[in-house]
Design an enzyme around this catalytic site. Structure first.
Site, PDB file in Angstrom:
ATOM      1  N   ARG A 245       0.793  -1.240   0.000  1.00 31.01           N
ATOM      2  CA  ARG A 245       0.000   0.000   0.000  1.00 31.01           C
ATOM      3  C   ARG A 245       0.823   1.286   0.000  1.00 31.01           C
ATOM      4  NH1 ARG A 245      -1.607   1.667   5.531  1.00 31.01           N
ATOM      5  NH2 ARG A 245       0.108   0.969   6.841  1.00 31.01           N
ATOM      6  N   GLU A 388      -5.730   2.378   6.326  1.00 34.42           N
ATOM      7  CA  GLU A 388      -5.833   3.839   6.317  1.00 34.42           C
ATOM      8  C   GLU A 388      -5.930   4.421   4.909  1.00 34.42           C
ATOM      9  OE1 GLU A 388      -2.439   5.953   8.142  1.00 34.42           O
ATOM     10  OE2 GLU A 388      -2.794   7.420   6.564  1.00 34.42           O
ATOM     11  N   SER A 391      -5.478  10.869   6.454  1.00 36.35           N
ATOM     12  CA  SER A 391      -5.072  11.493   7.720  1.00 36.35           C
ATOM     13  C   SER A 391      -5.596  12.908   7.690  1.00 36.35           C
ATOM     14  CB  SER A 391      -3.556  11.574   7.850  1.00 36.35           C
ATOM     15  OG  SER A 391      -3.029  10.330   8.144  1.00 36.35           O
ATOM     16  N   ARG A 439      -5.170   4.379  -2.829  1.00 38.39           N
ATOM     17  CA  ARG A 439      -5.651   3.528  -1.730  1.00 38.39           C
ATOM     18  C   ARG A 439      -7.158   3.441  -1.719  1.00 38.39           C
ATOM     19  NH1 ARG A 439      -2.052   4.346   3.721  1.00 38.39           N
ATOM     20  NH2 ARG A 439      -0.031   4.045   2.725  1.00 38.39           N
TER      21      ARG A 439
HETATM   22  P1  ATP Z   1       0.756   7.989   7.175  1.00 37.14           P
HETATM   23  O1  ATP Z   1       1.709   8.537   6.161  1.00 37.14           O
HETATM   24  O2  ATP Z   1      -0.426   8.802   7.424  1.00 37.14           O
HETATM   25  O3  ATP Z   1       1.399   7.618   8.436  1.00 37.14           O
HETATM   26  P2  ATP Z   1       0.689   5.275   6.323  1.00 37.14           P
HETATM   27  O4  ATP Z   1      -0.403   4.414   5.912  1.00 37.14           O
HETATM   28  O5  ATP Z   1       1.915   5.301   5.484  1.00 37.14           O
HETATM   29  O6  ATP Z   1       0.126   6.715   6.443  1.00 37.14           O
HETATM   30  P3  ATP Z   1       2.288   4.982   8.612  1.00 37.14           P
HETATM   31  O7  ATP Z   1       1.912   5.609   9.894  1.00 37.14           O
HETATM   32  O8  ATP Z   1       3.424   5.525   7.817  1.00 37.14           O
HETATM   33  O9  ATP Z   1       0.981   4.873   7.747  1.00 37.14           O
HETATM   34  O10 ATP Z   1       2.536   3.493   8.845  1.00 37.14           O
HETATM   35  C1  ATP Z   1       1.615   2.664   9.484  1.00 37.14           C
HETATM   36  C2  ATP Z   1       2.272   1.318   9.553  1.00 37.14           C
HETATM   37  O11 ATP Z   1       2.559   0.868   8.219  1.00 37.14           O
HETATM   38  C3  ATP Z   1       3.587   1.337  10.262  1.00 37.14           C
HETATM   39  O12 ATP Z   1       3.430   1.079  11.617  1.00 37.14           O
HETATM   40  C4  ATP Z   1       4.329   0.236   9.571  1.00 37.14           C
HETATM   41  O13 ATP Z   1       3.962  -1.007  10.129  1.00 37.14           O
HETATM   42  C5  ATP Z   1       3.781   0.245   8.175  1.00 37.14           C
HETATM   43  N1  ATP Z   1       4.621   0.978   7.241  1.00 37.14           N
HETATM   44  C6  ATP Z   1       4.571   2.294   6.965  1.00 37.14           C
HETATM   45  N2  ATP Z   1       5.434   2.641   6.030  1.00 37.14           N
HETATM   46  C7  ATP Z   1       6.047   1.527   5.678  1.00 37.14           C
HETATM   47  C8  ATP Z   1       7.061   1.236   4.753  1.00 37.14           C
HETATM   48  N3  ATP Z   1       7.588   2.140   3.945  1.00 37.14           N
HETATM   49  N4  ATP Z   1       7.458  -0.035   4.668  1.00 37.14           N
HETATM   50  C9  ATP Z   1       6.922  -0.974   5.460  1.00 37.14           C
HETATM   51  N5  ATP Z   1       5.972  -0.750   6.354  1.00 37.14           N
HETATM   52  C10 ATP Z   1       5.536   0.466   6.472  1.00 37.14           C
HETATM   53  P1  AMO Z   2      -0.487  11.232   5.224  1.00 33.89           P
HETATM   54  O1  AMO Z   2       0.981  11.192   5.247  1.00 33.89           O
HETATM   55  O2  AMO Z   2      -1.205  10.302   6.142  1.00 33.89           O
HETATM   56  O3  AMO Z   2      -1.023  12.678   5.597  1.00 33.89           O
HETATM   57  O4  AMO Z   2      -1.018  10.996   3.766  1.00 33.89           O
HETATM   58  C1  AMO Z   2      -2.386  11.124   3.466  1.00 33.89           C
HETATM   59  C2  AMO Z   2      -2.874   9.889   2.765  1.00 33.89           C
HETATM   60  O5  AMO Z   2      -2.096   9.615   1.622  1.00 33.89           O
HETATM   61  C3  AMO Z   2      -1.979   8.228   1.408  1.00 33.89           C
HETATM   62  N1  AMO Z   2      -0.581   7.828   1.439  1.00 33.89           N
HETATM   63  C4  AMO Z   2       0.002   7.033   0.528  1.00 33.89           C
HETATM   64  N2  AMO Z   2      -0.484   6.410  -0.554  1.00 33.89           N
HETATM   65  C5  AMO Z   2       0.366   5.685  -1.286  1.00 33.89           C
HETATM   66  N3  AMO Z   2       1.670   5.552  -1.009  1.00 33.89           N
HETATM   67  C6  AMO Z   2       2.212   6.180   0.059  1.00 33.89           C
HETATM   68  N4  AMO Z   2       3.507   6.077   0.291  1.00 33.89           N
HETATM   69  C7  AMO Z   2       1.362   6.947   0.900  1.00 33.89           C
HETATM   70  N5  AMO Z   2       1.553   7.680   2.018  1.00 33.89           N
HETATM   71  C8  AMO Z   2       0.367   8.203   2.330  1.00 33.89           C
HETATM   72  C9  AMO Z   2      -2.774   7.564   2.499  1.00 33.89           C
HETATM   73  C10 AMO Z   2      -2.771   8.591   3.581  1.00 33.89           C
HETATM   74  O6  AMO Z   2      -3.857   8.451   4.434  1.00 33.89           O
HETATM   75  N6  AMO Z   2      -0.584  16.254   5.179  1.00 33.89           N
HETATM   76  C11 AMO Z   2      -1.261  15.071   5.662  1.00 33.89           C
HETATM   77  C12 AMO Z   2      -2.723  15.103   5.354  1.00 33.89           C
HETATM   78  C13 AMO Z   2      -3.485  16.164   6.095  1.00 33.89           C
HETATM   79  O7  AMO Z   2      -3.420  16.157   7.327  1.00 33.89           O
HETATM   80  O8  AMO Z   2      -4.131  16.978   5.456  1.00 33.89           O
HETATM   81  C14 AMO Z   2      -0.624  13.850   5.024  1.00 33.89           C
HETATM   82  O9  AMO Z   2       0.080  13.925   4.047  1.00 33.89           O
HETATM   83  O10 AMO Z   2      -4.071   7.330   1.986  1.00 33.89           O
END
Ligand code: ATP
Ligand code: AMO
Length: 465
Positions: A245, A388, A391, A439
């Protein structure tokens, strides 16, 4: 004579002469006098029959047809007929009796894979195994290396039509709610989310990076008195590991708005937008969702007409009661998020919900602490099927507190000084959220990998095509 889309050919066209353009998906010679061509256009297929007959179609024509390579573009003029038996291997239940055929553009004869092979479902493979048949599997890397071919499968074509609808519904909904559509820069001086996941680059001799989100500029637009703004644009994250994801580049649907009294006003927008989105997709994208389901079967998303909101503390409590040990002031792991998704589904019958009042320590520096308890924050995440997709939060709109929070989170203040300064000339209370488009589509359709919903995915190893 009229041009007809393959997908609209049906019994009503019986005996009419039509013109179609599409790809020769398969070409099969039955004898010197007869050949079948299955023509595909936008995921729909029709069987075309070439029969040699005096003064209408010559034997040379039949031979010419068998020499056309798969995936070539052909124009066919023919008469529509309705066969007695159902047609296997084509979506349309009529045939076209070919009068003229013209090859508009030829494909190379050797394809990396056949489109029918790339379009098979797991059920097709199971059935073939039972029948002792051997089917070709096309793996993800082969697909992505040849993405243009891969896009031609009905399911993949449908995925990006759904994705297009999501953007359209998002913009229409927000415009109708008085939001202004903005575009923020993607070349910026520093990190916008904190952390190291930025792509660094050289900006005419100065260090710069690709925007990790439109966060700072969408807030600055609020300081510029737009009241409510949104953006659809690329987001860059230098992710360094592989998950199903995470991408290094994805499409962000971002919202920022003034708040009058409470951050629940932002969650209200999330609630109303997503209920509208799901309702509209189910209604307007039936054909596309069916095409996706035929290859990747999934149950329709369960959601409530008013989105469930749980506090982080309530979520932690539910997890604890089910025997999962979680840190009440830490973040949830991917696994615990999934578990909570299951518990919520069992208890409330929804696969779409908002979890709010996260611990402050796990949120970015710009997040507003809760007024009643600084260990928590006015923030939320939103989940589909336990994963997720959003955010969001109320933001700190006071320059001094923002500086303190940024420092505490280890951010180099110099790189965000213009952002912080924009709060020095009076700023309204505000909040917003960011949605990951790939997503949303992945989880709405219960697909197992985000690479399926990114047209040309970028991950740590993939920079082409
Ligand atoms: P956000 O950017 O809002 O945090 P996200 O879905 O990327 O969204 P994270 O909080 O970064 O969520 O990560 C949630 C969980 O996903 C982490 O606790 C970890 O287990 C996993 N995770 C996040 N990024 C990675 C990554 N690049 N590689 C592997 N696992 C990851
Ligand atoms: P955040 O980092 O949680 O929040 O990103 C917002 C949403 O973007 C998606 N997302 C991703 N999708 C694909 N690949 C990734 N590496 C990835 N990282 C994040 C998720 C996530 O929920 N500035 C804040 C948002 C805000 O508060 O307005 C932010 O970027 O669906």
């Amino acid at each position: 004579r009229e041009w007809i889309a393959v997908g609209s050919l049906e019994e009503g066209f019986k005996d009419r002469t039509v013109l179609i353009r599409g790809r020769a998906q398969t070409i099969r010679a039955v004898s010197k006098n007869m050949a079948f061509v299955v023509v595909r256009e936008r995921g729909y297929t029709v069987q075309c029959v070439v029969t040699a007959s005096e003064g209408v179609v010559s034997r040379q024509m039949v031979k010419y047809v068998t020499g056309i390579s798969r995936e070539s573009f052909v124009d066919i003029e023919g008469v529509v007929s309705v066969p007695e038996n159902p047609i296997k291997g084509a979506s349309q239940q009529v045939e076209v009796q070919v009068r003229k055929i013209y090859c508009v553009n030829r494909s190379l004869p050797q394809l990396p894979f056949n489109i029918e092979d790339a379009a098979r479902s797991e059920t097709d493979f199971e059935k073939a195994e039972q029948d002792g048949e051997q089917l070709v599997r096309v793996n993800q890397d082969t697909r992505l290396n040849n993405r243009v071919l891969d896009m031609r499968t009905p399911a993949n074509n449908a995925i990006f039509r759904v994705s297009s609808q999501v953007k359209s519904i998002f913009s229409q909904f927000l415009l109708s709610e008085g939001f202004v559509w903005i575009d923020s820069p993607k070349l910026i001086a520093g990190s916008s989310e904190g952390g190291s996941a930025v792509f660094k680059l050289d900006y005419k001799g100065r260090p710069a990076c690709l925007a990790q989100s439109p966060q700072l500029h969408k807030q600055m637009a609020i300081c510029g008195d737009f009241g409510r703004v949104f953006e659809i644009g690329p987001v860059f994250r230098a992710e360094d590991s592989f998950t199903h994801r995470h991408l290094c580049e994805f499409t962000g649907l971002d919202v920022e708005m003034e708040i009058k009294e409470h951050y629940s006003e932002v969650m209200d927008i999330v609630d109303r937008f997503f209920v509208t989105l799901f309702d509209t997709l189910n209604e307007k994208c039936k054909k596309e969702l069916d095409a996706i389901r035929r290859q990747y079967p999934f149950e329709p998303l369960k959601y409530l007409s008013k989105t469930l909101r749980l506090t982080f503390e309530e979520g932690v409590q539910m997890l604890k009661e089910s025997g999962v040990d979680v840190d009440p002031l830490g973040d949830l792991s991917t696994e615990t998020e999934r578990k909570l998704g299951q518990l919520v589904l069992e208890k409330y019958g929804t696969e779409f919900y908002i979890l709010h009042r996260y611990p402050l320590a796990v949120r970015p520096f710009y997040t507003m602490p809760c007024f009643d308890n600084q260990a928590y924050s006015n923030s939320f995440d939103v989940f589909i099927r336990g994963e997720e997709i959003i955010s969001g939060a109320q933001r700190v709109h006071e320059a001094e507190l923002l500086t303190t929070r940024a420092r505490a989170c280890g951010i180099d203040i110099k790189t965000i000084s213009t952002y912080i300064d924009s709060f020095r000339y009076g700023a309204p209370p505000h909040g917003g959220f960011g949605v990951g488009l790939e997503r949303v589509v992945m989880l709405f359709c219960a697909l197992n990998n985000i690479r399926k919903t990114s047209l040309f995915p970028r991950d740590p190893l993939r920079l082409a095509p």
